[in-house]
Design a protein around this motif. Structure first.
Motif, PDB file in Angstrom:
ATOM      1  N   LEU A 220       9.398   6.821   9.033  1.00 34.17           N
ATOM      2  CA  LEU A 220       8.987   7.048  10.459  1.00 34.17           C
ATOM      3  C   LEU A 220       7.891   8.203  10.520  1.00 34.17           C
ATOM      4  O   LEU A 220       8.803   9.438  10.436  1.00 34.17           O
ATOM      5  N   GLN A 306       4.975   4.026   8.766  1.00 41.49           N
ATOM      6  CA  GLN A 306       4.203   3.612   9.990  1.00 41.49           C
ATOM      7  C   GLN A 306       2.738   3.730   9.591  1.00 41.49           C
ATOM      8  O   GLN A 306       2.214   4.630   9.027  1.00 41.49           O
ATOM      9  N   ASP A 310       1.386   0.775  14.375  1.00 41.37           N
ATOM     10  CA  ASP A 310       2.631   0.966  14.727  1.00 41.37           C
ATOM     11  C   ASP A 310       2.803   2.011  15.747  1.00 41.37           C
ATOM     12  O   ASP A 310       3.322   2.268  16.811  1.00 41.37           O
TER      13      ASP A 310
END
Length: 552
Positions: A220, A306, A310
């Motif tokens: 992330l 990501q 996203d």
């Protein structure tokens, strides 16, 4: 033909003899592109040795025999040689006809190609070529009778052949090492023409990279992106992802033929110097949406973190990915709402295999008038100008440039016909873009929603320049036609007038797919620690909304 087969049924060879004869065919016929390109590169040198030139096919023959000797033994001999010949004939056709080099990127693109796209390459010329250079020689190999000695005798004969080939290889390298090193360093693309060994090497690397290595843990990049709420105006941004459109064929960029007759009248800004991340969908699409840059792009890393889609979705925007390009978001859209347009529908824009891109306008219209959130991003993925069946990318009544090429074996069309056909695809894309703009303008006028459109292609296309067709050449050697792509911006005049004037003043600045990540974050007003304002060329024109309204 039948007499030849009957003769072969009575012809007896040892496994070593069959290997040698097959390698002679692979070297001097199926490797003609490699040999001719090597000769051409040597001939342009100020001085070269005739003996070095003669050594090149001899070296390749000895290397081929050596490799086949290590793999072929008794009952394995014929199947392996037939496989090499069939594979090499396919590579030869692709190289001679389209100028394709089967490097890692091309293998990736081939593996990830959908059925309809793959079938578009099959035509009468391809079949006849494959039969002539692949099937018929394979029948000869299959029909020849092999004679075997004892195991010790076979092994001794094989060792003698291997030793002879190794001696030839070592002798040539000893005498001409500097010449081989010099030509190789200055022409690294030559290795890609070695048939079939280059494609085997690339395939092994692709399998190892994608199937043998464990997947990376998903990263992330930003867990809390947000959207700026500088005013209460709702916004809709449409990103149109083009396919195989090259900048050189856009009249917006100076092309002499009117391929952009519609959008030229709608106040769009067309950027003149835009470079792609790759020369094939499998690389360019995930690369342009990734935080990674072209120079450090790695597919395994990109899909394990990501992307900009996203982050925009996580920031609170509604995101829809609508595709008329079968299965080609390459993992970019896997975490947002998607719709794949079905070519099997009863829509008159579809024929069961493909749909014309106007079908995307229909899908967009449905989404626009059901907008409920403050910020919306809609991605429309076109089939665009994907070849070689260019003539299937536009309706019959949209044949703007005549005469066009109504066949898939494009090498058999005249250059003028081929260019007309490709130009028709660009003109049709221009029509679709104008319809998208009209839909957004209507939405802005009727509901005071701030609207904008960005169009960018994934890569370009060669149309026979220097004997090269289609796309997919290694980036370092790819012509400008494959790496220069269009990038078009439109915004409704109520909210973007000043911005459009400013963007027109900087449209000559170099831009690349590396900028798309930050351009999208900026256009969607997303605050993220991943945002790099200096990498967003549009940031130079980030006018306040009140100024935009004042100057409109």
């Amino acid at each position: 033909m039948f007499k030849a087969i009957n003769f072969l049924n009575h012809l007896k060879l040892t496994t070593n003899q069959l290997v040698v004869y097959s390698c002679v065919y692979i070297t001097f016929v199926l490797n003609l592109p490699f040999l001719s390109k090597t000769m051409a590169e040597v001939f342009v040198l100020e001085s070269y040795s005739l003996f070095f030139l003669i050594s090149v096919p001899i070296f390749l023959l000895a290397l081929s025999i050596f490799i086949q000797c290590l793999l072929s033994f008794r009952w394995l001999t014929k199947p392996l040689l037939i496989l090499m010949v069939l594979l090499s004939s396919i590579i030869l056709y692709s190289t001679v006809t389209y100028g394709i080099i089967f490097d890692y990127g091309m293998i990736q693109n081939t593996v990830e190609t959908d059925k309809a796209e793959a079938l578009s390459y099959f035509n009468f010329s391809a079949i006849m070529f494959f039969v002539s250079f692949g099937v018929i020689p394979s029948v000869f190999i299959a029909k020849i009778q092999l004679t075997y000695r004892s195991f010790v005798g076979e092994l001794f004969a094989r060792i003698k052949l291997l030793s002879g080939c190794a001696s030839v290889i070592l002798l040539i390298l000893t005498v001409f090492y500097s010449s081989y090193a010099s030509v190789g360093r200055n022409n690294r693309d030559l290795v890609g023409y070695l048939t079939p060994y280059a494609v085997i090497d690339s395939t092994v690397k692709y399998v190892r990279q994608n199937y043998l290595y464990p997947p990376l843990k998903f990263t992330l990049l930003d867990t809390s992106p947000t959207i700026s709420h500088s005013d209460s105006t709702k916004s809709v941004t449409v990103l149109v992802l083009g396919e195989t459109a090259r900048s050189q064929s856009f009249s917006l960029n100076g092309y002499e033929k009117p391929t952009n007759a519609r959008t030229e009248e709608l106040g769009v800004v067309s950027f003149q110097d835009v470079s792609s991340c790759g020369t094939a969908t499998a690389i360019s699409v995930p690369c342009m949406f990734s935080r990674l840059k072209k120079e450090n792009y790695d597919k395994r890393v990109a899909i394990a973190q990501q992307n900009v889609i996203d982050l925009i979705y996580l920031a609170g925007a509604d995101v829809f990915w609508i595709s008329n390009n079968n299965g080609s978001c390459k993992g970019v859209c896997s975490r947002v709402k998607t719709k794949q347009v079905s070519p099997n529908s009863n829509n008159p824009l579809c024929d069961g295999e493909y749909c014309f891109d106007e079908v995307l306008v229909e899908e967009l219209r449905k989404r626009l008038y059901s907008v409920t959130t403050d910020h919306t991003l809609i991605v429309l993925h076109m089939i665009g100008s994907h070849g070689p069946t260019y003539y299937r990318r536009y309706p019959e009544n949209r044949r703007t440039f005549l005469h066009d090429c109504r066949r898939s074996d494009i090498q058999n069309c005249t250059h003028e016909e081929l260019v007309n056909t490709y130009n028709n695809t660009i003109a049709y894309t221009d029509l679709v873009l104008s319809e998208i703009i009209n839909e957004l303008e209507t939405l802005s006028d009727d509901r005071s929603i701030k609207t904008s459109m960005i169009y960018v292609s994934d890569y370009g296309e060669s149309l026979g320049e220097s004997g090269v067709y289609l796309h997919g050449l290694p980036y370092a050697f790819a012509p400008q036609e494959q790496i220069k792509v269009p990038l078009i911006y439109w915004g409704d005049k109520l909210h973007h007038q000043a911005k459009l004037v400013c963007l027109n003043s900087i449209k000559e600045q170099p831009i690349s797919h590396d900028n798309i990540f930050d351009i999208l974050l900026g256009e969607m007003d997303v605050n993220s620690k991943m945002y790099q304002p200096m990498n967003n060329p549009f940031n130079q024109c980030a006018f306040d909304i009140s100024l935009a309204k004042t100057t409109s």
